[in-house]
Design a protein around this motif. Structure first.
Motif, mmCIF file in Angstrom:
data_model
loop_
_atom_site.group_PDB
_atom_site.id
_atom_site.type_symbol
_atom_site.label_atom_id
_atom_site.label_comp_id
_atom_site.label_asym_id
_atom_site.label_seq_id
_atom_site.Cartn_x
_atom_site.Cartn_y
_atom_site.Cartn_z
ATOM 1 N N THR A 103 0.816 -1.210 0.000
ATOM 2 C CA THR A 103 0.000 0.000 0.000
ATOM 3 C C THR A 103 0.852 1.263 0.000
ATOM 4 O O THR A 103 0.541 2.226 -0.710
ATOM 5 C CB THR A 103 -0.934 -0.012 1.221
ATOM 6 N N MET A 104 1.935 1.270 0.771
ATOM 7 C CA MET A 104 2.762 2.469 0.852
ATOM 8 C C MET A 104 3.325 2.835 -0.513
ATOM 9 O O MET A 104 3.332 4.005 -0.918
ATOM 10 C CB MET A 104 3.901 2.262 1.855
ATOM 11 N N TYR A 105 3.786 1.829 -1.256
ATOM 12 C CA TYR A 105 4.366 2.089 -2.567
ATOM 13 C C TYR A 105 3.299 2.334 -3.618
ATOM 14 O O TYR A 105 3.570 2.962 -4.650
ATOM 15 C CB TYR A 105 5.284 0.932 -2.967
ATOM 16 N N PHE A 106 2.096 1.843 -3.372
ATOM 17 C CA PHE A 106 0.969 2.186 -4.236
ATOM 18 C C PHE A 106 0.759 3.692 -4.235
ATOM 19 O O PHE A 106 0.645 4.325 -5.294
ATOM 20 C CB PHE A 106 -0.290 1.461 -3.744
ATOM 21 N N PHE A 107 0.719 4.303 -3.034
ATOM 22 C CA PHE A 107 0.568 5.762 -2.950
ATOM 23 C C PHE A 107 1.803 6.481 -3.465
ATOM 24 O O PHE A 107 1.696 7.535 -4.103
ATOM 25 C CB PHE A 107 0.294 6.173 -1.502
ATOM 26 N N LEU A 108 2.984 5.921 -3.210
ATOM 27 C CA LEU A 108 4.214 6.553 -3.665
ATOM 28 C C LEU A 108 4.280 6.608 -5.188
ATOM 29 O O LEU A 108 4.785 7.580 -5.762
ATOM 30 C CB LEU A 108 5.424 5.806 -3.105
ATOM 31 N N SER A 109 3.774 5.571 -5.847
ATOM 32 C CA SER A 109 3.775 5.584 -7.311
ATOM 33 C C SER A 109 2.883 6.698 -7.848
ATOM 34 O O SER A 109 3.240 7.375 -8.823
ATOM 35 C CB SER A 109 3.311 4.225 -7.847
ATOM 36 N N TYR A 110 1.735 6.918 -7.222
ATOM 37 C CA TYR A 110 0.859 8.001 -7.651
ATOM 38 C C TYR A 110 1.438 9.364 -7.296
ATOM 39 O O TYR A 110 1.228 10.344 -8.029
ATOM 40 C CB TYR A 110 -0.537 7.828 -7.048
ATOM 41 N N LEU A 111 2.151 9.444 -6.181
ATOM 42 C CA LEU A 111 2.830 10.694 -5.838
ATOM 43 C C LEU A 111 3.894 11.021 -6.883
ATOM 44 O O LEU A 111 4.019 12.177 -7.309
ATOM 45 C CB LEU A 111 3.459 10.588 -4.451
ATOM 46 N N SER A 112 4.650 10.030 -7.307
ATOM 47 C CA SER A 112 5.661 10.238 -8.341
ATOM 48 C C SER A 112 5.012 10.611 -9.665
ATOM 49 O O SER A 112 5.512 11.489 -10.389
ATOM 50 C CB SER A 112 6.512 8.974 -8.510
ATOM 51 N N PHE A 113 3.900 9.957 -9.997
ATOM 52 C CA PHE A 113 3.182 10.306 -11.230
ATOM 53 C C PHE A 113 2.703 11.758 -11.194
ATOM 54 O O PHE A 113 2.812 12.493 -12.191
ATOM 55 C CB PHE A 113 1.996 9.359 -11.418
ATOM 56 N N THR A 114 2.191 12.182 -10.039
ATOM 57 C CA THR A 114 1.740 13.561 -9.900
ATOM 58 C C THR A 114 2.901 14.531 -10.032
ATOM 59 O O THR A 114 2.773 15.594 -10.658
ATOM 60 C CB THR A 114 1.051 13.752 -8.541
ATOM 61 N N ASP A 115 4.041 14.192 -9.444
ATOM 62 C CA ASP A 115 5.220 15.050 -9.563
ATOM 63 C C ASP A 115 5.695 15.142 -11.010
ATOM 64 O O ASP A 115 6.141 16.205 -11.459
ATOM 65 C CB ASP A 115 6.348 14.525 -8.677
ATOM 66 N N VAL A 116 5.620 14.030 -11.744
ATOM 67 C CA VAL A 116 5.988 14.053 -13.161
ATOM 68 C C VAL A 116 5.086 15.018 -13.926
ATOM 69 O O VAL A 116 5.547 15.838 -14.734
ATOM 70 C CB VAL A 116 5.910 12.630 -13.761
ATOM 71 N N CYS A 117 3.785 14.938 -13.686
ATOM 72 C CA CYS A 117 2.835 15.835 -14.353
ATOM 73 C C CYS A 117 3.044 17.284 -13.923
ATOM 74 O O CYS A 117 2.976 18.211 -14.748
ATOM 75 C CB CYS A 117 1.405 15.398 -14.049
ATOM 76 N N PHE A 118 3.309 17.480 -12.630
ATOM 77 C CA PHE A 118 3.483 18.836 -12.102
ATOM 78 C C PHE A 118 4.713 19.501 -12.707
ATOM 79 O O PHE A 118 4.660 20.649 -13.162
ATOM 80 C CB PHE A 118 3.594 18.778 -10.583
ATOM 81 N N THR A 119 5.837 18.790 -12.710
ATOM 82 C CA THR A 119 7.047 19.369 -13.286
ATOM 83 C C THR A 119 6.921 19.539 -14.793
ATOM 84 O O THR A 119 7.509 20.469 -15.370
ATOM 85 C CB THR A 119 8.270 18.485 -12.968
ATOM 86 N N SER A 120 6.154 18.668 -15.456
ATOM 87 C CA SER A 120 5.920 18.834 -16.888
ATOM 88 C C SER A 120 5.086 20.071 -17.180
ATOM 89 O O SER A 120 5.158 20.636 -18.287
ATOM 90 C CB SER A 120 5.209 17.594 -17.457
ATOM 91 N N THR A 121 4.297 20.496 -16.201
ATOM 92 C CA THR A 121 3.515 21.721 -16.347
ATOM 93 C C THR A 121 4.361 22.962 -16.117
ATOM 94 O O THR A 121 4.207 23.967 -16.821
ATOM 95 C CB THR A 121 2.338 21.715 -15.359
#
Length: 262
Positions: free
Chosen positions: A21-39
């Protein structure tokens, strides 16, 4: 920062860590950071290289929406991760029941919906304002405070509304996260305290790096420095850049998974 978060995302998705579960959330956090920095990053790099820095009104509104959307999503996911840590430490016997996969997906969906509502409210505040004066923004992205200063109308009530919503929400969320981690560490036994401190110290570092600049930007005392680009650099560039370092260098499971996957 883009490649680091993408590395975390691909490592988790390509290993057995995705089942935790912890890494499940971490993967989405990383995905969000990828989108955020791409913005944020492409426009910043383009402006640094270009002599004439321009952006259309529609592009500015889209830029502001996505910046707030992915930024708010990251905050809500950090709250969900803290709830997962609290459940694991304070309610270990009920952990598998409380944090089942349906609940995890529900928390991710709630984070996205909450971020969408927050972002669309920022856009609706701006698009109803008249702009008839100078069109130069003293910032490297379309933030709501720089845009408000260009409006040809009284914005005092809007500034107060933004400060009392976004500012107070940032403070309350930060305090709640800090108290949650204090409870988590307090609950641990003396033998497990140092281990828990080492495990969750990285998460506490992320919380401080992200929230303190937000608080300094949006609290009432910071109205005069709301255009300060230094604070914005911390929560738009520094925090997403350090997230992969914080979560991987101090995490044995991530390092082992990277060796196997890559």
């Amino acid at each position: 920062m883009f490649s680091g978060n993408l590395l975390i995302l691909l490592t988790i998705r390509g290993s057995r860590l995705r089942e935790q579960t912890m890494y499940f959330f971490l993967s989405y956090l990383s995905f969000t950071d990828v989108c955020f920095t791409s913005t944020m990053a492409p426009k910043l790099i383009t402006d640094l290289l270009a002599q004439q820095k321009t952006i259309s009104y529609n592009s500015c509104m889209a830029h502001m929406f996505y910046a707030h959307f992915f930024g708010a999503t990251e905050i809500f996911i950090l709250v969900a991760m803290t709830y997962e840590h609290y459940t694991a430490i304070c309610r270990p016997l009920q952990y598998m029941v409380i944090m089942n996969r349906q609940v995890c997906y529900g928390l991710i969906m709630a984070s996205a919906v909450g971020a969408f509502v927050h972002s669309i409210m920022q856009v609706l505040i701006i698009i109803q304002l008249p702009f008839c004066g100078p069109s130069q923004i003293d910032h490297y992205f379309c933030g709501i405070f720089p845009l408000l200063k260009l409006a040809c109308t009284d914005i005092s009530l809007l500034v107060i509304a933004i400060i009392t919503t976004t500012g107070v929400l940032s403070i309350l969320t930060f305090v709640a996260l800090v108290i949650s981690y204090i409870i988590i560490l307090w609950t641990c036994s003396s033998e497990g305290f140092l281990k828990s401190l080492s495990t969750y110290g990285s998460h506490i570092t992320v919380v401080f790096t992200l929230f303190l600049p937000l608080i300094f930007t949006y609290v009432p005392m910071a109205a005069s420095v709301s255009n300060d680009k230094i604070f914005a650099l911390f929560y738009t560039m520094t925090a997403p850049m350090f997230n992969p370092l914080i979560y991987t260098l101090r995490n044995t499971d991530m390092r082992n998974a990277m060796r196997k996957v890559w």
